[in-house]
Design a protein around this motif. Structure first.
Motif, mmCIF file in Angstrom:
data_model
loop_
_atom_site.group_PDB
_atom_site.id
_atom_site.type_symbol
_atom_site.label_atom_id
_atom_site.label_comp_id
_atom_site.label_asym_id
_atom_site.label_seq_id
_atom_site.Cartn_x
_atom_site.Cartn_y
_atom_site.Cartn_z
ATOM 1 N N MET A 129 28.754 -43.493 49.743
ATOM 2 C CA MET A 129 28.474 -42.102 50.082
ATOM 3 C C MET A 129 28.055 -42.029 51.558
ATOM 4 N N LYS A 130 28.831 -41.281 52.340
ATOM 5 C CA LYS A 130 28.488 -41.104 53.736
ATOM 6 C C LYS A 130 27.484 -39.966 53.876
ATOM 7 N N ILE A 131 26.336 -40.244 54.473
ATOM 8 C CA ILE A 131 25.295 -39.239 54.642
ATOM 9 C C ILE A 131 25.443 -38.589 56.007
ATOM 10 N N THR A 132 25.767 -37.297 56.023
ATOM 11 C CA THR A 132 25.903 -36.569 57.276
ATOM 12 C C THR A 132 24.651 -35.777 57.621
ATOM 13 N N SER A 133 23.874 -35.449 56.596
ATOM 14 C CA SER A 133 22.604 -34.748 56.834
ATOM 15 C C SER A 133 21.659 -35.026 55.687
ATOM 16 N N ALA A 134 20.390 -35.177 56.016
ATOM 17 C CA ALA A 134 19.342 -35.364 55.009
ATOM 18 C C ALA A 134 18.046 -34.860 55.612
ATOM 19 N N GLU A 135 17.397 -33.956 54.907
ATOM 20 C CA GLU A 135 16.172 -33.395 55.457
ATOM 21 C C GLU A 135 15.212 -32.962 54.361
ATOM 22 N N MET A 195 19.302 -41.878 51.177
ATOM 23 C CA MET A 195 19.624 -40.925 52.242
ATOM 24 C C MET A 195 19.857 -41.599 53.590
ATOM 25 N N ASN A 196 19.676 -42.925 53.630
ATOM 26 C CA ASN A 196 19.817 -43.669 54.904
ATOM 27 C C ASN A 196 18.905 -43.110 55.990
ATOM 28 N N ARG A 197 17.690 -42.774 55.605
ATOM 29 C CA ARG A 197 16.734 -42.215 56.555
ATOM 30 C C ARG A 197 15.392 -42.915 56.376
ATOM 31 N N LYS A 198 15.016 -43.749 57.312
ATOM 32 C CA LYS A 198 13.738 -44.440 57.226
ATOM 33 C C LYS A 198 12.588 -43.454 57.402
ATOM 34 N N GLY A 199 11.686 -43.442 56.453
ATOM 35 C CA GLY A 199 10.475 -42.654 56.598
ATOM 36 C C GLY A 199 10.612 -41.171 56.299
ATOM 37 N N LEU A 200 11.794 -40.707 55.873
ATOM 38 C CA LEU A 200 11.928 -39.284 55.554
ATOM 39 C C LEU A 200 11.058 -38.935 54.348
ATOM 40 N N ALA A 201 11.193 -39.721 53.301
ATOM 41 C CA ALA A 201 10.273 -39.601 52.167
ATOM 42 C C ALA A 201 9.152 -40.595 52.427
ATOM 43 N N ARG A 202 7.962 -40.103 52.591
ATOM 44 C CA ARG A 202 6.857 -40.964 53.008
ATOM 45 C C ARG A 202 6.305 -41.784 51.852
ATOM 46 N N THR A 203 6.210 -43.091 52.083
ATOM 47 C CA THR A 203 5.573 -43.963 51.112
ATOM 48 C C THR A 203 4.068 -43.935 51.350
ATOM 49 N N SER A 204 3.315 -44.036 50.273
ATOM 50 C CA SER A 204 1.868 -43.928 50.384
ATOM 51 C C SER A 204 1.183 -45.161 49.819
ATOM 52 N N GLN A 205 0.123 -45.574 50.471
ATOM 53 C CA GLN A 205 -0.681 -46.678 49.961
ATOM 54 C C GLN A 205 -1.734 -46.181 48.978
ATOM 55 N N PHE A 263 14.309 -32.607 48.910
ATOM 56 C CA PHE A 263 15.080 -33.214 49.986
ATOM 57 C C PHE A 263 16.547 -32.812 49.808
ATOM 58 N N GLN A 264 17.116 -32.199 50.827
ATOM 59 C CA GLN A 264 18.511 -31.761 50.759
ATOM 60 C C GLN A 264 19.411 -32.811 51.401
ATOM 61 N N VAL A 265 20.493 -33.157 50.722
ATOM 62 C CA VAL A 265 21.428 -34.176 51.202
ATOM 63 C C VAL A 265 22.814 -33.570 51.372
ATOM 64 N N ASN A 266 23.370 -33.725 52.579
ATOM 65 C CA ASN A 266 24.730 -33.262 52.887
ATOM 66 C C ASN A 266 24.948 -31.795 52.530
ATOM 67 N N LYS A 267 23.868 -31.042 52.456
ATOM 68 C CA LYS A 267 23.928 -29.610 52.116
ATOM 69 C C LYS A 267 24.668 -29.369 50.812
ATOM 70 N N MET A 268 24.599 -30.373 49.915
ATOM 71 C CA MET A 268 25.331 -30.274 48.653
ATOM 72 C C MET A 268 24.442 -30.454 47.424
ATOM 73 N N LEU A 269 23.256 -31.032 47.588
ATOM 74 C CA LEU A 269 22.366 -31.234 46.449
ATOM 75 C C LEU A 269 20.943 -31.457 46.945
ATOM 76 N N TYR A 270 20.006 -31.350 46.008
ATOM 77 C CA TYR A 270 18.610 -31.662 46.293
ATOM 78 C C TYR A 270 18.147 -32.834 45.433
#
Length: 216
Positions: free
Chosen positions: A1-7, A44-54, A65-72
């Motif tokens: 899956m090619k990720i063009t956008s993730a936010e 999503m091929n995005r380091k740190g977009l979803a924050r990991t917590s200690q 989180f929206q991916v490729n403007k096609m799903l959440y």
């Protein structure tokens, strides 16, 4: 899956804060520290977009989180962490129950379990809850890099037996470190979304055909 956008889109605690664009939603559930944020970042091929917590139990909202403007991807609060107060757990429970029962955009659940251990009582309860409501589930066994590949089958058998996996529900092995399972999970996501859309179109066509039939 090619990720063009993730936010990251929003954190929500109720329906009034959910997105209104009608895109399909896939919810991620699992115990605190099972690796939901790491899985999301890898998918999503995005380091740190979803924050990991200690600090387990810190997430108290539904995070979109929206991916490729096609799903959440909808990241749920982690369950099973003893230090979270009962009142907060109660709030989570009501929020999650309402979402699972009423959210028409929800297509299926991705339930994360740690491949190294048998599913906990909370894991089993969550799976049973989804089955009671009638929500399809993909079980993802995380931390696949932590055990030898030769033991994967043995460990997934334990997970399958404890959860009493049923129907079309599947189990995949994942590692956020190596990327193991990423392509397989994306394939499963696309397959399920495609099948849902096909069923929707068939239902629309059937309803239209019925409506066009002459009344006796």
């Amino acid at each position: 899956m090619k990720i063009t956008s993730a936010e990251f889109i929003t954190s929500a605690v109720g329906p009034s804060q959910y997105p209104t664009d009608g895109l399909p939603e896939i919810a991620l559930v699992g115990r605190s520290n099972v690796g939901k944020s790491s899985l999301l970042n890898k998918m999503m091929n995005r380091k740190g977009l979803a924050r990991t917590s200690q600090k387990p139990g810190k997430t108290q909202t539904l995070n979109y989180f929206q991916v490729n403007k096609m799903l959440y991807f909808v990241d749920f609060p982690g369950y099973g962490y003893a230090k979270v107060s009962k009142s907060i757990k109660g709030q989570w429970g009501k929020m999650i129950e309402s979402y699972l029962k009423n959210r028409k955009e929800l297509r299926f659940i991705i339930q994360l379990v740690d491949i190294r251990h048998a599913p906990s009582k909370d894991d089993v309860a969550m799976y049973e809850w989804c089955k009671e409501i009638g929500i399809p589930t993909v079980v993802v066994a995380t931390k696949g890099d932590k055990i030898a590949r030769g033991r994967w089958l043995q460990h997934t058998k334990v997970i399958r037996e404890h959860l009493k996996l049923r129907g079309d529900d599947s189990i995949l092995i994942f590692s956020s470190e190596t990327g193991q399972g990423r392509d397989e999970l994306w394939s499963e996501i696309k397959r399920r979304l495609y099948e849902h859309e096909e069923q929707k179109q068939d239902a629309i066509a059937s309803a239209k055909e019925t409506a066009e039939q002459p009344q006796e």
